[in-house]
Design a protein around this motif. Sequence first.
Motif, PDB file in Angstrom:
ATOM      1  N   VAL A 189       3.251  31.064  31.784  1.00 38.97           N
ATOM      2  CA  VAL A 189       4.339  30.249  31.418  1.00 38.97           C
ATOM      3  C   VAL A 189       5.554  31.144  31.932  1.00 38.97           C
ATOM      4  O   VAL A 189       6.565  30.591  32.733  1.00 38.97           O
ATOM      5  N   ALA A 193       8.488  29.721  34.570  1.00 31.92           N
ATOM      6  CA  ALA A 193       9.941  29.844  34.319  1.00 31.92           C
ATOM      7  C   ALA A 193      10.527  30.378  35.297  1.00 31.92           C
ATOM      8  O   ALA A 193      11.639  30.072  35.738  1.00 31.92           O
ATOM      9  N   VAL A 271      12.125  31.695  27.364  1.00 29.83           N
ATOM     10  CA  VAL A 271      10.669  31.583  26.875  1.00 29.83           C
ATOM     11  C   VAL A 271      10.414  32.307  25.889  1.00 29.83           C
ATOM     12  O   VAL A 271      10.786  33.462  25.463  1.00 29.83           O
ATOM     13  N   THR A 289      15.638  29.367  21.307  1.00 26.86           N
ATOM     14  CA  THR A 289      15.262  28.950  22.809  1.00 26.86           C
ATOM     15  C   THR A 289      16.288  28.332  23.511  1.00 26.86           C
ATOM     16  O   THR A 289      16.882  26.991  22.929  1.00 26.86           O
ATOM     17  N   THR A 294      11.072  26.998  26.979  1.00 23.40           N
ATOM     18  CA  THR A 294       9.680  26.673  26.669  1.00 23.40           C
ATOM     19  C   THR A 294       9.399  27.561  25.337  1.00 23.40           C
ATOM     20  O   THR A 294       9.723  28.907  25.471  1.00 23.40           O
ATOM     21  N   VAL A 296       5.994  28.813  23.109  1.00 27.32           N
ATOM     22  CA  VAL A 296       4.685  28.820  23.121  1.00 27.32           C
ATOM     23  C   VAL A 296       4.268  29.404  21.702  1.00 27.32           C
ATOM     24  O   VAL A 296       4.576  30.241  21.214  1.00 27.32           O
ATOM     25  N   VAL A 318      13.641  21.309  24.424  1.00 24.65           N
ATOM     26  CA  VAL A 318      12.645  22.379  24.607  1.00 24.65           C
ATOM     27  C   VAL A 318      11.404  22.058  24.937  1.00 24.65           C
ATOM     28  O   VAL A 318      10.841  21.012  24.420  1.00 24.65           O
ATOM     29  N   THR A 319      10.373  22.442  25.863  1.00 24.94           N
ATOM     30  CA  THR A 319       8.996  22.307  26.088  1.00 24.94           C
ATOM     31  C   THR A 319       8.252  23.001  25.034  1.00 24.94           C
ATOM     32  O   THR A 319       8.412  24.342  24.967  1.00 24.94           O
ATOM     33  N   LEU A 321       4.261  24.353  23.689  1.00 25.73           N
ATOM     34  CA  LEU A 321       3.046  24.432  24.074  1.00 25.73           C
ATOM     35  C   LEU A 321       2.256  25.239  23.015  1.00 25.73           C
ATOM     36  O   LEU A 321       2.740  25.893  22.159  1.00 25.73           O
TER      37      LEU A 321
END
Length: 358
Positions: A189, A193, A271, A289, A294, A296, A318-319, A321
């Motif tokens: 990740v 990024a 991240v 974030t 992202t 996680v 935001v993504t 995961l």
Amino acid sequence: MSSRTSREASVIGTEVGLHRVLEPEGVLPQAALRLDPDPRIRPDEVRVRVERLNLDAASYRQLRTAHGGDPDAIRREVLGIITSRGKMHNPVTGSGGMLVGVVDEAGPRSPLGLRAGDRVATLVSLTLTPLAVDDGLERWDGRSEQVPTSGHAILFARSIAAVLPGDLPVPLALSVMDVCGAPALTRRVVGQAASRLGRGPVVAVLGAAGKSGSLSLAAARRAGAAATVGLVPTVEEERRLAATGLADRVVRADARDPVAVARALGEPADVTVVCVDVPGCEHGAILGTAPGGTVVFFSMATSFPAAALGAEGLAADVTMLVGNGYVPGHAELALDLLRTEPGIRSLFTARDERDSAQ
């Protein structure tokens, strides 16, 4: 259904262990209420003689809290779960852990490349691993996540296991392999990024003094992070993490308090990696974030509805995961970090010593 399609479905079912599901029918082993730990193996299965279980952190914390730290009560409940379910699958947290053992027998069609006598760590969850113990967990004092025991476990064709390295103590190697998915996905990740931003990202790790957190910090730095921030809940963990040099900055806050997390981090991270083994940390991670960043989630205590609805409620672009525990090469990366980063080894050793003292 054609005979060919039927055969293919049967093969796939065997590969993933459908034939071991006792209740309910039609679900994969992880979702099953009960598995069949019969020691007789099919040609593509492997039977492992169990030496030690490693309960995942969220599960052990829940058990310890539920029983007020009573080690005998914790031991009885774990034994009851394994006996009744044919696997170690905490019904409250939904999580399990992994194990170390010696291969007893490998079926002639097993694709895992294991041989009788190999000492291995399973890199798949105990929630989907048929398991039986025969010693009543009598050698476990109930005071740590690692459970010395005897019994057997079954690996499927689609399972994952790694032969343990000879240069590390078994408990230490087990602790590292239990969380080896975290640094591998963090590395991926962070690299992605960096490509997207055209610069090294700022990476924040919540629960940074723990096993997965410390490994994720080291992996982020290796992957090109411009800066790493480790968030911890106590003065003791702040001091311990700062001494390792794994983070460029160490900050202290309760990860369950979103505003406190955002204030402690200061500038939002590109991240954010969540390695906290208590529930309620989703909103702080999201708030900390940056837009387009992202998050996680590696903790089994994560509520994914809370994460999704929290991001929506905060209008956070935001993504998010899910760290599923498997990335190709994850065990090798984690072991390399342990060997080459003295700070990681010191944190792991200190944690084992604290668990023993408790």
